[in-house]
Design an enzyme around this catalytic site. Structure first.
Site, mmCIF file in Angstrom:
data_model
loop_
_atom_site.group_PDB
_atom_site.id
_atom_site.type_symbol
_atom_site.label_atom_id
_atom_site.label_comp_id
_atom_site.label_asym_id
_atom_site.label_seq_id
_atom_site.Cartn_x
_atom_site.Cartn_y
_atom_site.Cartn_z
ATOM 1 N N GLU A 280 0.805 -1.216 0.000
ATOM 2 C CA GLU A 280 0.000 0.000 0.000
ATOM 3 C C GLU A 280 0.839 1.268 0.000
ATOM 4 O O GLU A 280 0.349 2.351 0.316
ATOM 5 C CB GLU A 280 -0.967 -0.023 1.182
ATOM 6 C CG GLU A 280 -1.939 -1.201 1.071
ATOM 7 C CD GLU A 280 -2.919 -1.301 2.217
ATOM 8 O OE1 GLU A 280 -2.816 -0.489 3.162
ATOM 9 O OE2 GLU A 280 -3.790 -2.177 2.168
ATOM 10 N N LYS B 102 -15.752 -1.352 3.030
ATOM 11 C CA LYS B 102 -15.097 -1.882 1.829
ATOM 12 C C LYS B 102 -16.183 -2.423 0.904
ATOM 13 O O LYS B 102 -16.829 -3.425 1.222
ATOM 14 C CB LYS B 102 -14.112 -2.998 2.194
ATOM 15 C CG LYS B 102 -12.880 -2.526 2.953
ATOM 16 C CD LYS B 102 -12.003 -3.710 3.337
ATOM 17 C CE LYS B 102 -10.684 -3.249 3.949
ATOM 18 N NZ LYS B 102 -9.868 -4.404 4.437
#
Length: 425
Positions: free
Chosen positions: A204, A334
């Site tokens: 990330e 999400k």
């Protein structure tokens, strides 16, 4: 509103080099929407099913079956539907799949179409996506929760905690928050180098130095914040994604060389929030430890945000149970955990109506798609985590939020410290 004329999907690559689904929807007025579907590395067992092909191609991770499901069954089922009937379209795809976790058609197939429909409808209406979904009152820019040290399943650093984040709570605007975060990120690189550690990156965009403990990683970040000219806790706070299900085995948490109970882990967290300006802890306990979450929330929930990711999997039914049991006090959002936009909307609405905070989130396997930036503003989440201020698939979301802030002009409000319970009252 225009009708859906054509639905199409293809296989593309995500930020980890794995295949994922990209869906396109075309309307009869010429409007068009396209959506890339993200994929997680540490996934909750209760998530909607991501359909993979198996076999040798792409080491079993191909998504041609999901693509074919879009191009054939889903395309036929929603052709001719009015594009602004988002809930009806999502319900039609859920019914077509016919399983509880979307395992027949694949949540990755259904979600791609769900988002692409919304984007096409927004274009047809002449509105940006955040305004189309959120209406005229969507105006709050989220605090960027920047993952600047990667551990756990996102890196080979050896540290158990998966994400160490900074939250620029003292900023006056989103653009200032982004600047502050980027400056700390670059400061951290020099701090890590000065200690002879690796400045390699995790999935990330955060650094993945080999450090001996959670506290050692936090100390690096605090030093970087101060080196950049900011005050820890006042200007920039800290947050953790523990992803504890990843190191939970045989009824124990295998954490930093020891075996711990839920009660012992709670003491670890109490000590951490006493020593560091931590405002949020995500997935501190195993995803089915309801009793442990209730006890932990009672113990420290007034001091820190306790976020359910694998625990809630953006599922309204699991969230409802958590609310009833007073387990956790915030929801990680999400879209691919549940598989449609409207189910995501329902989860966020349920959270907000019951006083739970919400944090919009990317996945470790991302694309250049910026939908979650618009969703964070549209749904009033107040927080977003989408990685470090590095790697284009992460920065794309931050840049979209800059555009939204500019479009909103004087109406834009930055959530800041008001987003967190540690600064309430």
């Amino acid at each position: 509103m225009a009708d859906i004329m054509h639905v199409f999907a293809r296989e593309i690559l995500d930020s980890r080099g794995n295949p994922t689904v990209e869906a396109e929807v075309f309307l009869d007025d010429g409007s068009h929407g396209v959506a890339g579907v993200p994929s997680g590395a540490s996934t909750g067992v209760h998530e909607a099913h991501e359909l993979r092909d198996g076999g040798e191609r792409y080491l079993g991770k191909g998504v041609l079956n999901a693509v074919n499901n879009v191009n054939e069954e889903i395309a036929d089922a929603i052709a001719g539907a009015e594009a602004d009937d988002q809930r009806l379209i999502d319900q039609a795809m859920i019914a077509l799949d016919g399983t509880e976790n979307k395992s027949r058609l694949g949540a990755n197939a259904i979600l791609g179409v769900s988002i692409a429909v919304a984007k096409a409808a927004a274009e047809s209406a002449g509105l940006p996506l955040y305004r189309y979904i959120g209406g005229p009152n969507a105006h709050v820019l989220p605090v960027p929760m920047m993952n600047i040290v990667n551990g756990g399943a996102h890196a080979d650093s050896g540290v158990d905690v998966q994400e160490f984040m900074i939250a620029p709570i003292g900023a006056e605007s989103f653009s200032e928050a982004l600047r502050m975060g980027a400056e700390v990120y670059h400061s951290l690189k020099s701090v890590i180098k000065s200690k002879g550690l690796s400045t390699g990156l995790g999935d990330e965009g955060g650094f993945a130095p080999s450090v001996e403990s959670t506290k050692a990683a936090l100390d690096l970040i605090v030093e970087a914040i101060e080196k950049a000219g900011f005050k820890p806790g006042a200007d920039i706070a800290l947050a953790l994604d523990v992803a504890s299900s990843e190191f939970y085995k045989d009824g124990k948490y295998h954490f930093e060389g020891g075996e711990h109970t839920a009660e012992e882990m709670a003491k670890v967290y109490e000590q951490l929030i006493a020593e560091y300006p931590i405002v949020s802890i995500e997935d501190p306990l195993q995803e089915d430890d309801w009793e442990g979450y209730t006890a932990l929330t009672a113990a420290i929930g007034d001091k820190v945000q306790i976020v359910g990711d694998d625990f809630f999997v953006t599922n309204p039914a699991r969230l409802k149970e958590g609310i009833e049991k007073k387990a956790a006090n915030a929801l990680l959002v999400k879209v691919n955990q549940i598989g449609t936009l409207t189910e995501t909307f329902d989860a966020v609405d349920l959270a907000h109506r019951n006083g739970y905070r919400t944090m919009m989130s990317h996945r470790s396997g991302e694309t250049e798609d910026t939908t979650i930036a618009d969703l964070a503003v549209a749904l009033g989440c107040g927080q977003i985590k989408t990685g470090a201020p590095a790697r284009s698939e992460r920065v794309a979301k931050y840049n979209q939020l800059l555009r939204i802030e500019q479009q909103l002009d004087d109406a834009a409000v930055y959530a800041g410290r008001s987003a967190f319970p540690r600064f309430q009252g």
